[in-house]
Design a protein around this motif. Sequence first.
Motif, short mmCIF file in Angstrom:
data_model
loop_
_atom_site.label_atom_id
_atom_site.label_comp_id
_atom_site.label_asym_id
_atom_site.label_seq_id
_atom_site.Cartn_x
_atom_site.Cartn_y
_atom_site.Cartn_z
N GLY A 35 27.96 45.83 37.29
CA GLY A 35 27.60 45.31 38.60
C GLY A 35 28.13 43.93 38.88
N LEU A 36 28.85 43.32 37.91
CA LEU A 36 29.42 42.00 38.17
C LEU A 36 30.41 42.11 39.34
CD1 LEU A 36 29.34 39.12 36.91
CD2 LEU A 36 31.49 39.69 35.79
N HIS A 37 30.37 41.14 40.22
CA HIS A 37 31.21 41.17 41.43
C HIS A 37 32.68 41.35 41.05
CE1 HIS A 37 33.00 39.89 45.24
NE2 HIS A 37 31.81 40.13 45.79
N PRO A 38 33.40 42.23 41.75
CA PRO A 38 34.82 42.48 41.42
C PRO A 38 35.66 41.21 41.38
CG PRO A 38 34.03 44.10 43.00
CD PRO A 38 32.94 43.09 42.85
N ALA A 39 35.37 40.26 42.25
CA ALA A 39 36.15 39.02 42.27
C ALA A 39 35.99 38.26 40.95
CB ALA A 39 35.72 38.14 43.44
N LEU A 40 34.78 38.26 40.40
CA LEU A 40 34.56 37.58 39.13
C LEU A 40 35.22 38.35 37.99
CD1 LEU A 40 30.83 36.53 39.59
CD2 LEU A 40 32.88 35.13 39.88
N GLY A 41 35.19 39.68 38.10
CA GLY A 41 35.88 40.48 37.10
C GLY A 41 37.37 40.18 37.08
N ARG A 42 37.97 40.02 38.26
CA ARG A 42 39.39 39.69 38.33
C ARG A 42 39.67 38.30 37.77
NH1 ARG A 42 38.74 42.14 43.47
NH2 ARG A 42 38.60 40.08 44.46
N ALA A 43 38.75 37.35 38.02
CA ALA A 43 38.93 36.00 37.49
C ALA A 43 38.88 36.00 35.97
CB ALA A 43 37.86 35.07 38.07
N LEU A 44 37.96 36.78 35.40
CA LEU A 44 37.88 36.86 33.94
C LEU A 44 39.14 37.52 33.38
CD1 LEU A 44 34.15 37.95 33.42
CD2 LEU A 44 35.15 35.67 33.12
N ALA A 45 39.60 38.58 34.05
CA ALA A 45 40.81 39.26 33.59
C ALA A 45 42.01 38.33 33.63
CB ALA A 45 41.06 40.50 34.43
N ALA A 46 42.07 37.47 34.65
CA ALA A 46 43.18 36.52 34.75
C ALA A 46 43.18 35.54 33.58
CB ALA A 46 43.11 35.76 36.08
N ARG A 47 42.02 35.31 33.00
CA ARG A 47 41.91 34.44 31.82
C ARG A 47 42.05 35.22 30.52
NH1 ARG A 47 37.13 29.99 33.09
NH2 ARG A 47 37.99 29.22 35.06
N GLY A 48 42.31 36.51 30.63
CA GLY A 48 42.44 37.33 29.43
C GLY A 48 41.12 37.73 28.82
N ILE A 49 40.03 37.62 29.59
CA ILE A 49 38.70 37.95 29.09
C ILE A 49 38.35 39.38 29.51
CG2 ILE A 49 36.25 37.34 29.13
CD1 ILE A 49 37.07 34.46 29.76
N ARG A 50 38.33 40.28 28.56
CA ARG A 50 37.96 41.67 28.83
C ARG A 50 36.51 41.93 28.43
NH1 ARG A 50 41.87 43.08 32.30
NH2 ARG A 50 43.90 42.37 31.54
N GLU A 51 36.03 41.16 27.49
CA GLU A 51 34.63 41.26 27.05
C GLU A 51 34.07 39.84 26.92
OE1 GLU A 51 33.98 44.96 24.17
OE2 GLU A 51 35.63 43.67 23.48
N LEU A 52 32.75 39.74 26.97
CA LEU A 52 32.09 38.46 26.81
C LEU A 52 31.55 38.33 25.40
CD1 LEU A 52 29.99 38.29 30.12
CD2 LEU A 52 32.24 37.26 29.69
#
Length: 276
Positions: free
Chosen positions: A48-65
């Motif tokens: 349920g994390l907002h898609p925009a935040l998911g894209r921001a994490l992906a841009a940093r190479g973060i696939r998992e927390l």
Amino acid sequence: MPSPPWEQRLGIDAVLEQWLTAGAVKDCLAADQELPARPASLAPVPVGLHPALGRALAARGIRELYSHQAEAVAAAIAGRDVVVATPTASGKTLCFHLPVLQALAEDPAATAIFVYPTKALSRDQEHGLHALVAEAGLELPAIVYDGDTPADARRAARERCRVLLTNPDMLHAGILPNHAKWAALFQSLRYVVLDELHTYRGVFGSHMAHVVARLRRVARFHGARPRFITATATIGNPREHAARLLDVAPDSIALVDRSGAPQAPRRVLLYNPPVV
């Protein structure tokens, strides 16, 4: 004759070798223990994390927390007060950036206040917040409000700021006494972030507890009941400390104190100086 500088050994290994071969130091070592490396403990990004935040994490190479990040984000999104007590450089910032930006992305009127114990820290954290907001493609005005903030920026903060970064002194003397001018901020206040919680102890801590009580009272006056996300370095009683500062029951606060961040191998030397 000493060796020339370019031939001298440098670094921590050289220092350790010198300590362990020098009787003046070695004879006073009460403990010498090696701690093994620890791999990261990862967890999926909360559903349920907002898609925009998911894209921001992906841009940093973060696939998992890290596991503690996922735990803290889930608890905050579920509506609980949270205290995160993990080591320095374990990624505590994402523990409060993600739930705050999630709330602000979902609700165009939602606001948040970040409180740091010093002006320098709030200015430093401003850059990290702006970077994540930009990577997410969100339009969320975030302004530092302290003694160095120009008059025009202060007016803009009161009128349209959605994320306010400030310090206890400014909150006490510049914002709470003039809360009517900050009605737009307080009416939709969803989160209050208190970073460096361990600094609020002794007299400073008792003063901060009164400021927090005023903040909660002003927010209720404007119809808001914000949740608190607090972060601290590793201390012995993080939940109890946060509960006393917020004036709530300890069991009402979600405690996140098991770090999922990786650790390099460490060697611990305990030096017991001689009594002269």
